[in-house]
Design an enzyme around this catalytic site. Sequence first.
Site, mmCIF file in Angstrom:
data_model
loop_
_atom_site.group_PDB
_atom_site.id
_atom_site.type_symbol
_atom_site.label_atom_id
_atom_site.label_comp_id
_atom_site.label_asym_id
_atom_site.label_seq_id
_atom_site.Cartn_x
_atom_site.Cartn_y
_atom_site.Cartn_z
ATOM 1 N N GLY A 209 -4.383 6.894 0.485
ATOM 2 C CA GLY A 209 -3.328 6.219 -0.038
ATOM 3 C C GLY A 209 -2.540 7.856 -0.107
ATOM 4 O O GLY A 209 -2.583 8.861 -0.111
ATOM 5 N N ASN A 210 -1.301 7.983 -0.470
ATOM 6 C CA ASN A 210 -0.138 8.466 -1.187
ATOM 7 C C ASN A 210 0.763 8.003 -2.804
ATOM 8 O O ASN A 210 0.201 6.728 -2.863
ATOM 9 C CB ASN A 210 0.811 9.259 -0.241
ATOM 10 C CG ASN A 210 1.690 8.061 0.902
ATOM 11 O OD1 ASN A 210 2.159 7.486 0.186
ATOM 12 N ND2 ASN A 210 1.143 7.452 2.275
ATOM 13 N N TYR A 211 1.392 9.315 -3.085
ATOM 14 C CA TYR A 211 1.677 8.683 -3.851
ATOM 15 C C TYR A 211 3.534 7.683 -3.939
ATOM 16 O O TYR A 211 3.792 7.190 -4.384
ATOM 17 C CB TYR A 211 2.769 9.791 -4.683
ATOM 18 C CG TYR A 211 1.558 11.101 -5.423
ATOM 19 C CD1 TYR A 211 -0.033 10.424 -6.436
ATOM 20 C CD2 TYR A 211 1.166 12.070 -4.796
ATOM 21 C CE1 TYR A 211 -0.965 10.477 -6.594
ATOM 22 C CE2 TYR A 211 -0.118 13.230 -5.359
ATOM 23 C CZ TYR A 211 -0.707 12.056 -6.125
ATOM 24 O OH TYR A 211 -2.185 12.680 -7.021
ATOM 25 N N ALA A 278 5.793 5.517 3.382
ATOM 26 C CA ALA A 278 4.915 6.938 3.959
ATOM 27 C C ALA A 278 4.137 6.010 4.697
ATOM 28 O O ALA A 278 3.282 6.137 3.775
ATOM 29 C CB ALA A 278 4.945 7.754 2.458
#
Length: 400
Positions: A209-211, A278
Site C-alpha cells: 500500500g502507500n501512505y 495514489a
Amino acid sequence: MLKGKKIVLGITGSIAAYKSCLLIRHLIKSGAEVQVVITPSGKEFITPLTLSTLTHKPVISEFFNQRDGMWHSHVDIGLWADAMLIAPATASTIGKMAHGIADNMLITTYLSMKAPVFIAPAMDLDMYAHTSTQDNLRLLQSRGTHIIEPGYGHLASDLEGKGRMEEPENIVLQLQEYFARRDGSMRGQRVMITAGPTYERIDPVRFIGNYSSGKMGISLAKACANEGSQVELILGPSSQPLPSSSLIKVTRVESAQEMYQAAMQIYPTCDAGIMCAAVADFKPADTTDHKIKREGTKAMTLNLVPTQDIAAAVGQIKTTSQKLCGFALETHDALEHAKDKLKRKNLDMIVMNSLQDPGAGFQVDTNKVTLITPDTITTLPLMQKNEVAKEIVRAMFKHP
Ligand code: CTP
C-alpha cells in the site's frame, strides 16, 4: 453555499429547542445571518436572551415590541429571508401551518414567507405517527415545504426512530445542499473523483500500500458538492470519515484493478474526472489464499507486475466534451515530469505537488501545489487541503 444567506429560524415549544443554540452556531459558522422568531411556548424551553446573544439580533416573539410598541412586520421578514427553517417544529405548529391558523408571530411570518420553508419535526413517536400529524406533514410537503427528518428527507413508511429532531449539523447540511443544487456554479454537472491509496493483496493478511489518507480527494468531493455537482467518489482503503451528502456517492474499492473497473464504468457518465488517488504502480504477480509462513522461509522475493494506469486509460476514452485532471507527486525534476504526465495521460490539468515542500503530500492537512495546464503554470501558496480543493475546482471549471 450558506454564506450571506438570511435565515429565519422558527423555534417552537419542544424539548429539542435546546438544540437551537447548536443549530445557530452551525448556521453562523457557515456564514448565514440568523433571525429567530420564537413561539410563546418556545420561550418556556429556551430564553430569548441566549438566542439573541448567539445571533446578535433581537429575538422576535410578539407582534409588537414589548418595550417601544414597535410593530414587528412579518411581511418584511418574509421578504428579507432566503429561507425559513422551523426547528424544532412541534405537532401543533405543523398543524397550524397546514391549516393557516395564524395565532402567533411565527405562523404569521410563515404565511408571509416568500422564501423556501424547511421544517425539522420534533415530538414523541405517538404524536408523530398520528394520522393527523402525518396528514399535515403530507399536506405541507405537497405544497413544497422541505421536511428534514433523521435518515434523510422524505416521509418514510417505517416510523422507527421518527419524531426525533434531526441533528443540527445535518439540518445545516441539508440547507447547504438545497442552495448548492439551486445556485451552485457546477449544478447539473457530474464529476468522478478517485481518491485514497490502493492495497495490492499479497496474502489474506498482507498487502502493498502507500501512505495516502484520502483527505485531498474527499476535500475535492466536498468542494464539488458545495458547488452543486453530483460527485462519484471512488475511494480506496481510507479511514477518513465519509462525507454525508446526498450529492456525493461513494464507491469503495481496494485494489488498483477494482478502481480501474469502477472508473471505466463511471467516467463515461460524467462531465469531468479528477484522478487524485495514489494508485499502486505494481502488484504481486500471484496472491495466495493462505498466510505465507515465516517458518522455513529464509529469504523471499515478491514478483511484481504493473497495475493499470487508470488516469491514462480514462484519458484514452475521454471525449471532447469531458474534462480530466490528474495529480503528480514528484520528488525531483517536478515540473518536467508533471508536464510529461499531462501530455502522456491526455489530461486538461495536472496538480503537481512535491514531497520536497514541507507541508505537502500524504497524511497532512495542508498542501502546496502548482496547477499546470497546456498553457499555464500557477503556483499556489501552502494552504489547507479544503482551500486547495476549492482552488483546483475553481481553476478546472473556471468559475469565479
Ligand atoms: N494514476 C492512476 N493509475 C495508476 C498510477 C497513477 O490513475 N496506476 C494517476 C494518479 O491518480 C495521478 C496520476 O496518475 O493522477 C499521476 O500519478 P503518479 O503516481 O504521479 O504517476 P505515475 O504515472 O505513476 O508515474 P511515476 O510513478 O513514474 O511518477
